[in-house]
Write a protein that holds these residues in place. Structure first.
Motif, PDB file in Angstrom:
ATOM      1  N   ASP A 139       0.840  -1.196   0.000  1.00 11.05           N
ATOM      2  CA  ASP A 139       0.000   0.000   0.000  1.00 11.05           C
ATOM      3  C   ASP A 139       0.880   1.251   0.000  1.00 11.05           C
ATOM      4  O   ASP A 139       1.719   1.433   0.884  1.00 11.05           O
ATOM      5  N   LYS A 140       0.689   2.118  -0.969  1.00  6.74           N
ATOM      6  CA  LYS A 140       1.504   3.332  -1.084  1.00  6.74           C
ATOM      7  C   LYS A 140       0.840   4.575  -0.487  1.00  6.74           C
ATOM      8  O   LYS A 140       1.412   5.654  -0.496  1.00  6.74           O
ATOM      9  N   ALA A 141      -0.370   4.417   0.033  1.00  8.18           N
ATOM     10  CA  ALA A 141      -1.098   5.566   0.582  1.00  8.18           C
ATOM     11  C   ALA A 141      -0.846   5.719   2.078  1.00  8.18           C
ATOM     12  O   ALA A 141      -0.605   4.737   2.791  1.00  8.18           O
ATOM     13  N   LEU A 142      -0.886   6.963   2.553  1.00 18.75           N
ATOM     14  CA  LEU A 142      -0.839   7.240   3.988  1.00 18.75           C
ATOM     15  C   LEU A 142      -2.225   7.015   4.571  1.00 18.75           C
ATOM     16  O   LEU A 142      -3.204   7.535   4.063  1.00 18.75           O
ATOM     17  N   ARG A 143      -2.309   6.227   5.651  1.00 20.22           N
ATOM     18  CA  ARG A 143      -3.617   5.898   6.202  1.00 20.22           C
ATOM     19  C   ARG A 143      -3.751   6.174   7.705  1.00 20.22           C
ATOM     20  O   ARG A 143      -4.851   6.186   8.224  1.00 20.22           O
ATOM     21  N   SER A 196      -6.029  10.863   4.405  1.00 20.47           N
ATOM     22  CA  SER A 196      -5.931   9.416   4.607  1.00 20.47           C
ATOM     23  C   SER A 196      -6.464   8.656   3.395  1.00 20.47           C
ATOM     24  O   SER A 196      -7.542   8.949   2.879  1.00 20.47           O
ATOM     25  N   GLY A 197      -5.680   7.682   2.942  1.00 20.15           N
ATOM     26  CA  GLY A 197      -6.072   6.862   1.815  1.00 20.15           C
ATOM     27  C   GLY A 197      -5.883   7.516   0.473  1.00 20.15           C
ATOM     28  O   GLY A 197      -6.188   6.922  -0.562  1.00 20.15           O
ATOM     29  N   TYR A 198      -5.369   8.742   0.460  1.00 19.67           N
ATOM     30  CA  TYR A 198      -5.216   9.514  -0.782  1.00 19.67           C
ATOM     31  C   TYR A 198      -3.778  10.014  -0.952  1.00 19.67           C
ATOM     32  O   TYR A 198      -3.176   9.824  -2.003  1.00 19.67           O
ATOM     33  N   SER A 199      -3.236  10.644   0.100  1.00 20.14           N
ATOM     34  CA  SER A 199      -1.858  11.134   0.037  1.00 20.14           C
ATOM     35  C   SER A 199      -0.892   9.956  -0.034  1.00 20.14           C
ATOM     36  O   SER A 199      -1.118   8.909   0.583  1.00 20.14           O
ATOM     37  N   ARG A 200       0.209  10.153  -0.765  1.00 17.64           N
ATOM     38  CA  ARG A 200       1.149   9.064  -1.000  1.00 17.64           C
ATOM     39  C   ARG A 200       2.349   9.182  -0.072  1.00 17.64           C
ATOM     40  O   ARG A 200       2.823  10.265   0.240  1.00 17.64           O
ATOM     41  N   LYS A 201       2.868   8.033   0.333  1.00 19.96           N
ATOM     42  CA  LYS A 201       4.003   7.995   1.258  1.00 19.96           C
ATOM     43  C   LYS A 201       5.229   8.687   0.677  1.00 19.96           C
ATOM     44  O   LYS A 201       5.907   9.454   1.361  1.00 19.96           O
TER      45      LYS A 201
END
Length: 222
Positions: free
Chosen positions: A5-9, A208-213
């Motif tokens: 998973d590449k998204a920040l959650r 959350s769930g949208y921004s990328r790490k």
């Protein structure tokens, strides 16, 4: 799935990848669509989360005097305009005299947050002409004013990097406790980087769930 998973959650996803202080979590934007909802529901979960963020910022902005606060994000769609508008409302409800500047001169959305139907005059008009400041400032409440972005100019970077913008901040500090600036996405264009040294603090909004790490790491380097 978690490993790839590449998204920040979560908060841990953020704090494990950056040394930037974490100031808080806010509730879903769907809980309050308009500024009127925010004011009329002072005990809602959304208002409480912004109150917690305000408290966290209090321990960062410890010096006395008026402050300039930039609210930005890595890319569009992360919620910076929603956060900047609700943050300005939160501070104004706490008794601070606040002005919110719409400094996203490329794809302005601030007028939508306050259900303003027109964006004919604003920050771009003031910076590019001799129009008086009181002609472009909109009063939202006794303690909150907004300077919307105005018409989209051909030279947004040059306007924000001008001496007149610096002079505007100096003038506003004489009348307001807090100046909050809603800006363009940090990694998309260089507008925000042109004014970042004029602020006391920059708040980076992540969704959350949208921004990328990887975007968080790149933004920290910038």
């Amino acid at each position: 799935r978690v490993f790839t998973d590449k998204a920040l959650r979560s908060k841990d996803d953020v704090t494990s990848r950056t040394q930037i202080p974490f100031v808080g979590l806010v509730a879903s934007a769907r809980e309050s669509v308009t500024s009127e909802d925010f004011i009329s529901k002072p005990k809602s979960r959304l208002v409480e989360t912004f109150r917690a963020v305000r408290t966290s910022l209090k321990y960062i902005l410890i010096e006395e005097g008026p402050k300039v606060l930039i609210v930005s994000s890595c890319f569009p769609g992360e919620g910076k305009t929603f956060v900047s508008s609700r943050m300005s409302l939160s501070y104004s409800l706490a008794g601070k005299k606040v002005i919110l500047l719409g400094a996203d001169l490329r794809k302005p959305k601030l007028q939508d947050e306050f259900d303003v139907k027109h964006n004919e005059q604003g920050l771009s008009s003031y910076l590019s002409s001799d129009i008086a400041l009181d002609k472009v400032v909109t009063k939202i409440s006794d303690s909150l004013d907004v300077l919307f972005s105005g018409p989209i100019p051909p030279n947004p970077m040059e306007l924000l990097d001008s001496d007149k913008f610096s002079e505007l901040l100096t003038t506003l500090k004489k009348s307001y406790d807090l100046i909050i600036i809603d800006t363009s996405p940090f990694m998309l264009v260089s507008d925000t980087r042109a004014i970042i040294n004029r602020a006391d603090l920059t708040v980076l909004v992540l969704r959350s769930g949208y921004s990328r790490k990887e975007n968080l790491i790149q933004t920290q380097e910038l």
